[in-house]
Design a protein around this motif. Sequence first.
Motif, PDB file in Angstrom:
ATOM      1  N   ARG A 153       0.867  -1.183   0.000  1.00  0.00           N
ATOM      2  CA  ARG A 153       0.000   0.000   0.000  1.00  0.00           C
ATOM      3  C   ARG A 153       0.897   1.223   0.000  1.00  0.00           C
ATOM      4  O   ARG A 153       1.386   1.642   1.039  1.00  0.00           O
ATOM      5  CB  ARG A 153      -0.899  -0.015   1.234  1.00  0.00           C
ATOM      6  CG  ARG A 153      -1.867   1.140   1.274  1.00  0.00           C
ATOM      7  CD  ARG A 153      -3.013   0.824   2.209  1.00  0.00           C
ATOM      8  NE  ARG A 153      -2.573   0.563   3.570  1.00  0.00           N
ATOM      9  CZ  ARG A 153      -2.378   1.522   4.450  1.00  0.00           C
ATOM     10  NH1 ARG A 153      -2.553   2.773   4.123  1.00  0.00           N
ATOM     11  NH2 ARG A 153      -1.982   1.225   5.668  1.00  0.00           N
ATOM     12  N   ARG A 161      -2.779   6.548   0.687  1.00  0.00           N
ATOM     13  CA  ARG A 161      -3.402   6.898   1.959  1.00  0.00           C
ATOM     14  C   ARG A 161      -4.647   7.713   1.690  1.00  0.00           C
ATOM     15  O   ARG A 161      -4.666   8.578   0.828  1.00  0.00           O
ATOM     16  CB  ARG A 161      -2.412   7.731   2.790  1.00  0.00           C
ATOM     17  CG  ARG A 161      -1.233   6.915   3.270  1.00  0.00           C
ATOM     18  CD  ARG A 161      -1.583   6.220   4.553  1.00  0.00           C
ATOM     19  NE  ARG A 161      -0.517   5.280   4.907  1.00  0.00           N
ATOM     20  CZ  ARG A 161      -0.542   4.560   6.011  1.00  0.00           C
ATOM     21  NH1 ARG A 161      -1.562   4.650   6.824  1.00  0.00           N
ATOM     22  NH2 ARG A 161       0.418   3.734   6.273  1.00  0.00           N
ATOM     23  N   PRO A 162      -5.708   7.470   2.430  1.00  0.00           N
ATOM     24  CA  PRO A 162      -6.935   8.192   2.156  1.00  0.00           C
ATOM     25  C   PRO A 162      -6.797   9.679   2.432  1.00  0.00           C
ATOM     26  O   PRO A 162      -6.105  10.073   3.372  1.00  0.00           O
ATOM     27  CB  PRO A 162      -7.942   7.548   3.113  1.00  0.00           C
ATOM     28  CG  PRO A 162      -7.112   6.918   4.164  1.00  0.00           C
ATOM     29  CD  PRO A 162      -5.824   6.528   3.513  1.00  0.00           C
ATOM     30  N   ARG A 192     -12.821   7.047   1.482  1.00  0.00           N
ATOM     31  CA  ARG A 192     -12.273   5.779   0.993  1.00  0.00           C
ATOM     32  C   ARG A 192     -12.320   5.837  -0.518  1.00  0.00           C
ATOM     33  O   ARG A 192     -13.276   5.425  -1.137  1.00  0.00           O
ATOM     34  CB  ARG A 192     -13.093   4.605   1.515  1.00  0.00           C
ATOM     35  CG  ARG A 192     -12.874   4.382   2.979  1.00  0.00           C
ATOM     36  CD  ARG A 192     -13.591   3.149   3.412  1.00  0.00           C
ATOM     37  NE  ARG A 192     -15.027   3.333   3.317  1.00  0.00           N
ATOM     38  CZ  ARG A 192     -15.875   2.324   3.358  1.00  0.00           C
ATOM     39  NH1 ARG A 192     -15.456   1.091   3.475  1.00  0.00           N
ATOM     40  NH2 ARG A 192     -17.160   2.536   3.266  1.00  0.00           N
ATOM     41  N   PRO A 206      -8.306   0.378  -0.589  1.00  0.00           N
ATOM     42  CA  PRO A 206      -8.983  -0.893  -0.822  1.00  0.00           C
ATOM     43  C   PRO A 206      -9.646  -1.414   0.437  1.00  0.00           C
ATOM     44  O   PRO A 206      -9.072  -1.342   1.519  1.00  0.00           O
ATOM     45  CB  PRO A 206      -7.853  -1.816  -1.280  1.00  0.00           C
ATOM     46  CG  PRO A 206      -6.611  -1.198  -0.777  1.00  0.00           C
ATOM     47  CD  PRO A 206      -6.853   0.264  -0.713  1.00  0.00           C
ATOM     48  N   THR A 207     -10.844  -1.884   0.304  1.00  0.00           N
ATOM     49  CA  THR A 207     -11.553  -2.436   1.447  1.00  0.00           C
ATOM     50  C   THR A 207     -11.883  -3.887   1.156  1.00  0.00           C
ATOM     51  O   THR A 207     -12.612  -4.182   0.229  1.00  0.00           O
ATOM     52  CB  THR A 207     -12.860  -1.662   1.687  1.00  0.00           C
ATOM     53  OG1 THR A 207     -12.508  -0.324   1.976  1.00  0.00           O
ATOM     54  CG2 THR A 207     -13.638  -2.238   2.829  1.00  0.00           C
ATOM     55  N   ARG A 208     -11.284  -4.739   1.927  1.00  0.00           N
ATOM     56  CA  ARG A 208     -11.511  -6.155   1.694  1.00  0.00           C
ATOM     57  C   ARG A 208     -12.209  -6.752   2.891  1.00  0.00           C
ATOM     58  O   ARG A 208     -11.831  -6.512   4.023  1.00  0.00           O
ATOM     59  CB  ARG A 208     -10.179  -6.881   1.508  1.00  0.00           C
ATOM     60  CG  ARG A 208      -9.510  -6.602   0.205  1.00  0.00           C
ATOM     61  CD  ARG A 208      -8.132  -7.175   0.222  1.00  0.00           C
ATOM     62  NE  ARG A 208      -8.106  -8.548   0.714  1.00  0.00           N
ATOM     63  CZ  ARG A 208      -8.438  -9.606  -0.002  1.00  0.00           C
ATOM     64  NH1 ARG A 208      -8.820  -9.450  -1.229  1.00  0.00           N
ATOM     65  NH2 ARG A 208      -8.377 -10.811   0.494  1.00  0.00           N
ATOM     66  N   LEU A 209     -13.227  -7.489   2.628  1.00  0.00           N
ATOM     67  CA  LEU A 209     -13.869  -8.175   3.725  1.00  0.00           C
ATOM     68  C   LEU A 209     -13.420  -9.629   3.670  1.00  0.00           C
ATOM     69  O   LEU A 209     -14.166 -10.515   3.329  1.00  0.00           O
ATOM     70  CB  LEU A 209     -15.382  -8.079   3.612  1.00  0.00           C
ATOM     71  CG  LEU A 209     -16.071  -8.464   4.900  1.00  0.00           C
ATOM     72  CD1 LEU A 209     -15.983  -7.339   5.894  1.00  0.00           C
ATOM     73  CD2 LEU A 209     -17.502  -8.826   4.643  1.00  0.00           C
ATOM     74  N   PRO A 212      -6.792 -11.421   6.294  1.00  0.00           N
ATOM     75  CA  PRO A 212      -5.562 -10.802   5.805  1.00  0.00           C
ATOM     76  C   PRO A 212      -4.810 -11.801   4.922  1.00  0.00           C
ATOM     77  O   PRO A 212      -4.728 -12.985   5.234  1.00  0.00           O
ATOM     78  CB  PRO A 212      -4.780 -10.505   7.085  1.00  0.00           C
ATOM     79  CG  PRO A 212      -5.784 -10.486   8.164  1.00  0.00           C
ATOM     80  CD  PRO A 212      -6.854 -11.432   7.759  1.00  0.00           C
TER      81      PRO A 212
END
Lengths: 536, 41
Positions: free
Chosen positions: A496, A501-502, A513, A518-521, A524
Amino acid sequence: MLFPGQRVVMWLVGAAIVAGLVLAPRTTLIALLAVVSLAFLVSVVFKFVVCMRGVRQENHVQVTDEEVTALDPADLPVYTMLVPVFREANIVAQLIGNLGGLDYPAEKLEILLLLEESDTETIEAAKASNPPENITFLIMPPGQPQTKAKACNVGLFLARGEHLVIYDAEDKPDADQLKKAVVAFRRGGDRLVCVQAALNYWNATDNWLTRMFTTEYSFWFDYMLPGLDRLRLPIPLGGTSNHVRTAALRTLGRWDRFNVTEDADLGIRAAALGSTVGVVNSTTFEEANRPPGNRVRQRSRWIKGYLQTLLVHLRHPLRLVRTAGLRQTLAFALLIGGTPVTFLFTPPLYLLFIVSLLLPPTVLDGLFPGWVLWVSLFNLVIGNGLMIYVSMMMGAFKRRRYSLVLRALLNPLYWILHSIASYKAVWQLITKPHYWEKTLHGLSHAAASHSDDGRGAGAGLRTAGPAGASDSHSRRRSSRSACGRAGAGSSPPGTRPSSRRPARSPAAGRTCRGSGSPTRLCRPCSPGSCPAAGSR
Amino acid sequence: MTLAVTTDWDIVQALHAGYRDAVVEQATLGLWRRDKAQSAR
């Protein structure tokens, strides 16, 4: 899915019919034909009355352009957009372009693109599409069920908007739709939990089927739903472009992932719990199905979902009458139950008509009482005629698609397809009740230029123009966002970079965002194995 | 001694990773757990 009481009733009815056919076949046939004919008649008359009410609503524009223009951007609420996509690699870039064309402050628009981790092709296509900063990819973890309702519920969990809307992958909403929904919500008060935008098709002239589909949709969304709204009756939401108050949706219990028309179910549930659902005069253009098989699959899912919704809400009919009221309950039964029932009984009634033409008149007179035959004949001539009329004169005329007028005469043939789908739906309801029939998109040969998008002037759809096409403000915003994304997809997987960075958004007062977040559900993952890394 | 900076972004990511199972479970069975009569399960 059936509750014990419902199971008992169904067994009793089935046993009574079988016993009747064995012991007194003629009387039983008369009774069955009478019940079916009367149900058909009531359902058709109900739809016609509601539709006529919708016609009276035509000149009343719920939200005017002046009201939209008067909105102060600083006062607009944060809006979350949920966009579930699955196996849509061929159209996801176009989708992202369409969403970038919406006329809403970018810093107040949170777009959650709901992707499935197993669908790497779509994820890669989305990454390559250079999305604007306010789009977040939300990757669903692998595992069943992979349904739209589940993905939307996950999106709802993370949504930060005061309002929320769902769009499908192939959707092209009117540019000012979100603002119109905001006005509608402010006007409707706290009880108004959802507003549905009209749906229509941009590829109406692809083939016979898309033309029929378009007249049907115009009838449904331009007249039926406004009529239901005007009469304050339950509105079954369409699968897309339903705008909701986020908090109210959480209170209602979110979408039911076991219902394959989870949106229709939500609209009915809202009505059953005393909330109201309305419509807004804005349109989202979709892609109509071209292949008959695809169409039957889609329709069978809708009919199965209606049957599921009917069974669910009739588990406690007295409770439903107490909470929603008798009028609402009857309307619900006629709309949600009447629609599949009419499709199911269309082939037997057509067959009966054909047989009656072949047999001497005295044979049928001896079999059935005169009044039953008259009701059947009335349904055939007047009932079908009324439905053809509303498709012809309303569905086609309102959108100024005059070339579709005469084609509406072919509706009886089109309804045969619905009947096939309805039998498939009943079979699936028994064998695979929660199975989701995937509708394929991106099959149209038509250019996505809205050359035949049916934006009739009478429809009150004088918006800023086709989404993503003519709104100069939106274009600038989209262009700016795209510039901000330059090079974002070039980082090594699993890393990253600091540039991602946001950014702090002063207007929203919170962390954006955007493309850099990136938003991962999912669990890790190790560097080099993360499908979402570098995606935004 | 190691100094680390935590941002909103990091916290959100940590929450998503940590509560993954709970969120997915809620998304799948939430309505059914709350009121079985409302769900088509």
